[in-house]
Write a protein that holds these residues in place. Sequence first.
Motif, PDB file in Angstrom:
ATOM      1  N   LEU A  10       1.949   1.955  43.080  1.00  0.00           N
ATOM      2  CA  LEU A  10       0.663   0.905  43.346  1.00  0.00           C
ATOM      3  C   LEU A  10      -0.255   1.395  43.798  1.00  0.00           C
ATOM      4  O   LEU A  10      -1.304   0.904  43.393  1.00  0.00           O
ATOM      5  CB  LEU A  10       1.603   0.257  44.846  1.00  0.00           C
ATOM      6  N   LEU A  11      -0.495   2.732  44.373  1.00  0.00           N
ATOM      7  CA  LEU A  11      -1.847   3.469  44.545  1.00  0.00           C
ATOM      8  C   LEU A  11      -2.495   3.687  43.230  1.00  0.00           C
ATOM      9  O   LEU A  11      -3.810   3.300  43.017  1.00  0.00           O
ATOM     10  CB  LEU A  11      -1.572   4.637  45.193  1.00  0.00           C
ATOM     11  N   GLY A  12      -1.826   4.156  42.048  1.00  0.00           N
ATOM     12  CA  GLY A  12      -2.354   4.321  40.899  1.00  0.00           C
ATOM     13  C   GLY A  12      -3.023   2.885  40.415  1.00  0.00           C
ATOM     14  O   GLY A  12      -4.072   2.809  39.929  1.00  0.00           O
ATOM     15  N   PHE A  13      -2.042   1.774  40.475  1.00  0.00           N
ATOM     16  CA  PHE A  13      -2.616   0.586  39.938  1.00  0.00           C
ATOM     17  C   PHE A  13      -4.024   0.094  40.698  1.00  0.00           C
ATOM     18  O   PHE A  13      -5.065  -0.313  39.981  1.00  0.00           O
ATOM     19  CB  PHE A  13      -1.524  -0.312  40.062  1.00  0.00           C
ATOM     20  N   LEU A  14      -3.867   0.386  41.922  1.00  0.00           N
ATOM     21  CA  LEU A  14      -5.036  -0.306  42.727  1.00  0.00           C
ATOM     22  C   LEU A  14      -6.421   0.645  42.385  1.00  0.00           C
ATOM     23  O   LEU A  14      -7.383   0.060  42.504  1.00  0.00           O
ATOM     24  CB  LEU A  14      -4.521   0.044  44.303  1.00  0.00           C
ATOM     25  N   VAL A  15      -6.087   1.911  42.342  1.00  0.00           N
ATOM     26  CA  VAL A  15      -7.519   2.521  41.971  1.00  0.00           C
ATOM     27  C   VAL A  15      -7.918   2.283  40.475  1.00  0.00           C
ATOM     28  O   VAL A  15      -9.015   2.007  40.387  1.00  0.00           O
ATOM     29  CB  VAL A  15      -7.180   4.172  41.819  1.00  0.00           C
ATOM     30  N   VAL A  16      -7.116   2.067  39.434  1.00  0.00           N
ATOM     31  CA  VAL A  16      -7.450   1.759  38.188  1.00  0.00           C
ATOM     32  C   VAL A  16      -8.050   0.137  38.157  1.00  0.00           C
ATOM     33  O   VAL A  16      -9.128   0.029  37.725  1.00  0.00           O
ATOM     34  CB  VAL A  16      -6.394   1.891  37.083  1.00  0.00           C
ATOM     35  N   ALA A  17      -7.335  -0.661  39.137  1.00  0.00           N
ATOM     36  CA  ALA A  17      -8.005  -2.096  39.029  1.00  0.00           C
ATOM     37  C   ALA A  17      -9.378  -1.895  39.854  1.00  0.00           C
ATOM     38  O   ALA A  17     -10.271  -2.820  39.347  1.00  0.00           O
ATOM     39  CB  ALA A  17      -6.974  -2.791  39.971  1.00  0.00           C
ATOM     40  N   ALA A  18      -9.389  -0.937  40.740  1.00  0.00           N
ATOM     41  CA  ALA A  18     -10.789  -1.120  41.623  1.00  0.00           C
ATOM     42  C   ALA A  18     -12.176  -0.444  40.466  1.00  0.00           C
ATOM     43  O   ALA A  18     -13.197  -0.868  40.451  1.00  0.00           O
ATOM     44  CB  ALA A  18     -10.851   0.032  42.695  1.00  0.00           C
ATOM     45  N   ILE A  19     -11.477   0.559  39.533  1.00  0.00           N
ATOM     46  CA  ILE A  19     -12.681   1.024  38.711  1.00  0.00           C
ATOM     47  C   ILE A  19     -12.941  -0.089  37.734  1.00  0.00           C
ATOM     48  O   ILE A  19     -14.209  -0.265  37.514  1.00  0.00           O
ATOM     49  CB  ILE A  19     -12.044   2.167  38.035  1.00  0.00           C
ATOM     50  N   GLY A  20     -12.003  -0.756  37.460  1.00  0.00           N
ATOM     51  CA  GLY A  20     -12.200  -2.029  36.444  1.00  0.00           C
ATOM     52  C   GLY A  20     -13.308  -3.086  37.081  1.00  0.00           C
ATOM     53  O   GLY A  20     -14.083  -3.339  36.284  1.00  0.00           O
ATOM     54  N   VAL A  21     -12.959  -3.473  38.165  1.00  0.00           N
ATOM     55  CA  VAL A  21     -13.679  -4.376  39.048  1.00  0.00           C
ATOM     56  C   VAL A  21     -15.129  -3.765  39.008  1.00  0.00           C
ATOM     57  O   VAL A  21     -16.143  -4.393  39.076  1.00  0.00           O
ATOM     58  CB  VAL A  21     -12.989  -4.887  40.401  1.00  0.00           C
ATOM     59  N   ALA A  22     -15.277  -2.559  39.625  1.00  0.00           N
ATOM     60  CA  ALA A  22     -16.676  -1.958  40.077  1.00  0.00           C
ATOM     61  C   ALA A  22     -17.286  -1.949  38.443  1.00  0.00           C
ATOM     62  O   ALA A  22     -18.667  -2.073  38.317  1.00  0.00           O
ATOM     63  CB  ALA A  22     -16.509  -0.448  40.327  1.00  0.00           C
ATOM     64  N   LEU A  23     -16.743  -1.590  37.359  1.00  0.00           N
ATOM     65  CA  LEU A  23     -17.103  -1.744  35.996  1.00  0.00           C
ATOM     66  C   LEU A  23     -17.731  -2.845  35.590  1.00  0.00           C
ATOM     67  O   LEU A  23     -18.920  -2.999  35.070  1.00  0.00           O
ATOM     68  CB  LEU A  23     -16.195  -1.065  35.126  1.00  0.00           C
ATOM     69  N   PHE A  24     -17.115  -3.943  35.904  1.00  0.00           N
ATOM     70  CA  PHE A  24     -17.430  -5.251  35.477  1.00  0.00           C
ATOM     71  C   PHE A  24     -18.717  -5.561  36.410  1.00  0.00           C
ATOM     72  O   PHE A  24     -19.656  -6.307  35.707  1.00  0.00           O
ATOM     73  CB  PHE A  24     -16.224  -6.336  36.143  1.00  0.00           C
ATOM     74  N   LEU A  25     -18.604  -5.338  37.639  1.00  0.00           N
ATOM     75  CA  LEU A  25     -19.845  -5.816  38.480  1.00  0.00           C
ATOM     76  C   LEU A  25     -21.039  -5.005  38.051  1.00  0.00           C
ATOM     77  O   LEU A  25     -22.186  -5.568  37.997  1.00  0.00           O
ATOM     78  CB  LEU A  25     -19.616  -5.452  39.843  1.00  0.00           C
ATOM     79  N   LEU A  26     -21.074  -3.907  37.536  1.00  0.00           N
ATOM     80  CA  LEU A  26     -22.113  -3.056  37.219  1.00  0.00           C
ATOM     81  C   LEU A  26     -22.613  -3.596  35.851  1.00  0.00           C
ATOM     82  O   LEU A  26     -23.829  -3.563  35.839  1.00  0.00           O
ATOM     83  CB  LEU A  26     -21.598  -1.380  37.133  1.00  0.00           C
ATOM     84  N   LEU A  27     -21.605  -3.866  34.961  1.00  0.00           N
ATOM     85  CA  LEU A  27     -22.045  -4.446  33.731  1.00  0.00           C
ATOM     86  C   LEU A  27     -22.836  -5.723  33.879  1.00  0.00           C
ATOM     87  O   LEU A  27     -23.903  -5.954  33.365  1.00  0.00           O
ATOM     88  CB  LEU A  27     -21.071  -4.438  32.612  1.00  0.00           C
ATOM     89  N   LYS A  28     -22.475  -6.520  34.765  1.00  0.00           N
ATOM     90  CA  LYS A  28     -23.025  -7.912  34.778  1.00  0.00           C
ATOM     91  C   LYS A  28     -24.416  -7.601  35.614  1.00  0.00           C
ATOM     92  O   LYS A  28     -25.343  -8.184  35.039  1.00  0.00           O
ATOM     93  CB  LYS A  28     -22.106  -8.538  36.041  1.00  0.00           C
TER      94      LYS A  28
END
Length: 55
Positions: A10-28
Motif C-alpha cells: 500500500l505504501l508504494g502505491f500511495l507514493v506513486v499515486a501522490a507523485i501522479g497527482v502532483a504531476l497532474f497539478l503541476l502540468l495544469k
Amino acid sequence: MDANSYGPGLLGFLVVAAIGVALFLLLKNMNKQMRKIQVPDDRREDERHGNGSDA
C-alpha cells in the motif's frame, strides 16, 4: 513467507499515486501560466528596431 509473495504494498502505491497527482497539478498550473504569456508580433518588433522590410 513465500519468496514470490512480497511487493511494494500500500505504501508504494500511495507514493506513486501522490507523485501522479502532483504531476497532474503541476502540468495544469504550467498550462495556465503559459496561456498568460503574450508573444510579441514579429512585424511590430522589426518596425520598433528599424528593421522593417522597405523593399
